[in-house]
Design a protein around this motif. Structure first.
Motif, PDB file in Angstrom:
ATOM      1  N   VAL A  13      -5.850  -3.214  -5.460  1.00 20.00           N
ATOM      2  CA  VAL A  13      -4.710  -2.682  -4.674  1.00 20.00           C
ATOM      3  C   VAL A  13      -4.456  -4.002  -3.873  1.00 20.00           C
ATOM      4  O   VAL A  13      -5.255  -4.254  -3.082  1.00 20.00           O
ATOM      5  CB  VAL A  13      -5.143  -1.467  -3.883  1.00 20.00           C
ATOM      6  N   ALA A  14      -2.946  -4.323  -3.798  1.00 16.03           N
ATOM      7  CA  ALA A  14      -2.898  -5.346  -2.846  1.00 16.03           C
ATOM      8  C   ALA A  14      -1.907  -5.042  -1.873  1.00 16.03           C
ATOM      9  O   ALA A  14      -2.038  -5.579  -0.713  1.00 16.03           O
ATOM     10  CB  ALA A  14      -1.873  -6.325  -3.821  1.00 16.03           C
ATOM     11  N   CYS A  15      -1.263  -3.884  -1.947  1.00 19.48           N
ATOM     12  CA  CYS A  15      -0.464  -3.263  -0.751  1.00 19.48           C
ATOM     13  C   CYS A  15      -0.190  -2.012  -0.944  1.00 19.48           C
ATOM     14  O   CYS A  15       0.352  -1.287  -1.977  1.00 19.48           O
ATOM     15  CB  CYS A  15       0.999  -3.807  -1.032  1.00 19.48           C
ATOM     16  N   ASN A  16      -0.333  -1.136   0.017  1.00 22.88           N
ATOM     17  CA  ASN A  16      -0.460   0.474   0.027  1.00 22.88           C
ATOM     18  C   ASN A  16       0.374   1.048   1.136  1.00 22.88           C
ATOM     19  O   ASN A  16       0.363   2.016   1.602  1.00 22.88           O
ATOM     20  CB  ASN A  16      -1.618   0.912   0.061  1.00 22.88           C
ATOM     21  N   ALA A  28      -5.463  -7.461   3.415  1.00 23.35           N
ATOM     22  CA  ALA A  28      -4.917  -6.541   2.457  1.00 23.35           C
ATOM     23  C   ALA A  28      -5.883  -5.452   2.345  1.00 23.35           C
ATOM     24  O   ALA A  28      -7.164  -5.203   2.543  1.00 23.35           O
ATOM     25  CB  ALA A  28      -5.208  -7.380   1.203  1.00 23.35           C
ATOM     26  N   PRO A  29      -5.307  -4.310   1.765  1.00 24.44           N
ATOM     27  CA  PRO A  29      -3.980  -4.077   1.343  1.00 24.44           C
ATOM     28  C   PRO A  29      -3.036  -3.534   2.120  1.00 24.44           C
ATOM     29  O   PRO A  29      -1.865  -3.236   1.934  1.00 24.44           O
ATOM     30  CB  PRO A  29      -4.091  -2.771   0.134  1.00 24.44           C
ATOM     31  N   GLY A  58      -1.119   2.355  -4.577  1.00 19.83           N
ATOM     32  CA  GLY A  58      -0.864   1.126  -3.991  1.00 19.83           C
ATOM     33  C   GLY A  58      -0.378   0.422  -5.092  1.00 19.83           C
ATOM     34  O   GLY A  58      -0.714   0.733  -6.243  1.00 19.83           O
ATOM     35  N   SER A 116      -0.677  -2.779  -7.216  1.00 17.74           N
ATOM     36  CA  SER A 116      -1.654  -3.941  -7.676  1.00 17.74           C
ATOM     37  C   SER A 116      -1.289  -5.336  -7.354  1.00 17.74           C
ATOM     38  O   SER A 116      -0.158  -5.718  -7.283  1.00 17.74           O
ATOM     39  CB  SER A 116      -2.167  -3.868  -9.259  1.00 17.74           C
ATOM     40  N   PHE A 117      -2.171  -6.331  -7.257  1.00 19.20           N
ATOM     41  CA  PHE A 117      -2.127  -7.822  -7.241  1.00 19.20           C
ATOM     42  C   PHE A 117      -1.189  -8.245  -8.293  1.00 19.20           C
ATOM     43  O   PHE A 117      -0.410  -8.831  -8.005  1.00 19.20           O
ATOM     44  CB  PHE A 117      -3.505  -8.521  -7.197  1.00 19.20           C
ATOM     45  N   THR A 168       0.504  -8.161   3.473  1.00 17.03           N
ATOM     46  CA  THR A 168       0.514  -9.473   2.387  1.00 17.03           C
ATOM     47  C   THR A 168       0.538 -10.606   3.159  1.00 17.03           C
ATOM     48  O   THR A 168       0.760 -10.758   4.168  1.00 17.03           O
ATOM     49  CB  THR A 168       1.625  -8.839   1.426  1.00 17.03           C
TER      50      THR A 168
END
Length: 318
Positions: A16-19, A159-160, A76, A78-79, A163
């Motif tokens: 997960v890169a961003c949630n 992260a997440p 979230g 993903s990268f 960014t």
């Protein structure tokens, strides 16, 4: 140098890169609706909201974005998804960053080429950079043939929930069969590592900056790749065909196609030339100009800088 002795890691594509829902929404709004819908279908999304947005139904874009931010990415983004979304957004609107021109110096006997898949190139970049900072890379080959690179430096990034800041995300473009590469600004602390990684990927002797930069990427690429078609010299090419004021004027009896019949072409009619006596000389002149400067219009230059170094010392020059 401060990173030596440590070993970081590259970000797993599926992690997960961003949630953060609000951040997700801002990221998704960067792409135009048609491109966003195509990307969502590629990722396997199947919802009537996509079809409605493609048909530009009233309020469909807002409903789609609301759904994606709230429910579209349960765990979230993903990268890999973030990298692809960000790279496509930059490819669509490259004017949001300033681009610098670089030259890849090839090793003796080795042309500048990429002989591997985009996935292999991505892994090679991450392998070169992972010793210096946590990183995620994404490589994309456009249908036009250009290769786009995204290098996201996650040093100090929470992260997440966050960014990487703009200063820690570098984009690069390379056109195959050329030595030209174009990069956005690289933070000085990381420039040496990123340029070294690119040099290793391309098996180049060096990646040297050129004193050319612009927010107009297309113009910068044209100016760099066709560097003999610049400035006032392009006027010689564009105005290659000029009428001779001393030549004999055509009479009505000659007819409208007299010039074309005389030299076997319709160039005179196209350029509004009144004579045919110097047609051979003008044709030879135009050929020389096209072979020297190219046939394409000169690209637009929004900024031009040069450095002058001289040993002449004269008070009158102050």
């Amino acid at each position: 140098a401060e990173y030596m002795g440590y070993f970081f890691h590259s970000m797993n594509d599926h992690s997960v890169a961003c949630n953060d829902p609000q951040l997700l929404r801002r990221l998704l709004t960067r792409l135009p609706v048609p491109d966003l819908c195509a990307l969502l279908r590629k990722w396997g999304f199947d919802t009537p909201l996509i079809a409605a947005a493609e048909q530009e139904a009233s309020g469909s874009k807002k409903k789609l974005l609301d759904f994606l931010a709230a429910e579209g990415f349960p765990g979230g983004m993903s990268f890999a998804q973030l990298g692809e979304l960000d790279l496509l957004s930059m490819a669509h609107s490259p004017e949001k960053r300033r681009w610098m021109a670089y030259e890849l110096h090839n090793r003796r006997g080795h042309a500048i080429e990429l002989h591997h898949s985009t996935e292999h190139v991505k892994c090679a970049l991450e392998k070169s950079l992972v010793a210096f900072f946590p990183v995620h890379c994404f490589v994309y080959a456009q249908q036009s043939g250009d290769y786009w690179f995204r290098v996201a430096n996650y040093d100090g990034v929470d992260a997440p929930r966050k960014t990487p800041p703009r200063s820690q995300v570098v984009f690069a473009v390379w056109r195959p069969h050329t030595n030209a590469m174009f990069l956005t600004h690289i933070k000085q602390a990381y420039a040496e590592y990123i340029l070294h990684a690119l040099r290793e990927v391309f098996n180049a002797e060096a990646v040297a900056p050129r004193e050319l930069s612009s927010i107009d990427l297309a113009s910068l690429m044209s100016l760099t790749l066709d560097d003999k078609s610049q400035g006032a010299a392009s006027g010689l090419r564009l105005d290659a065909a000029k009428s001779n004021p001393l030549a004999r004027k055509r009479s009505r009896a000659d007819g409208p196609d007299a010039g074309a019949a005389a030299d076997g072409s319709d160039q005179d009619a196209a350029f509004g030339v009144d004579c045919v006596e110097d047609a051979a000389a003008r044709k030879r002149h135009k050929g020389l100009i096209d072979s020297t400067f190219g046939a394409a219009p000169a690209p637009h230059v929004d900024k031009f800088m040069f450095a002058l170094d001289t040993r002449v010392h004269d008070d009158r020059l102050q």
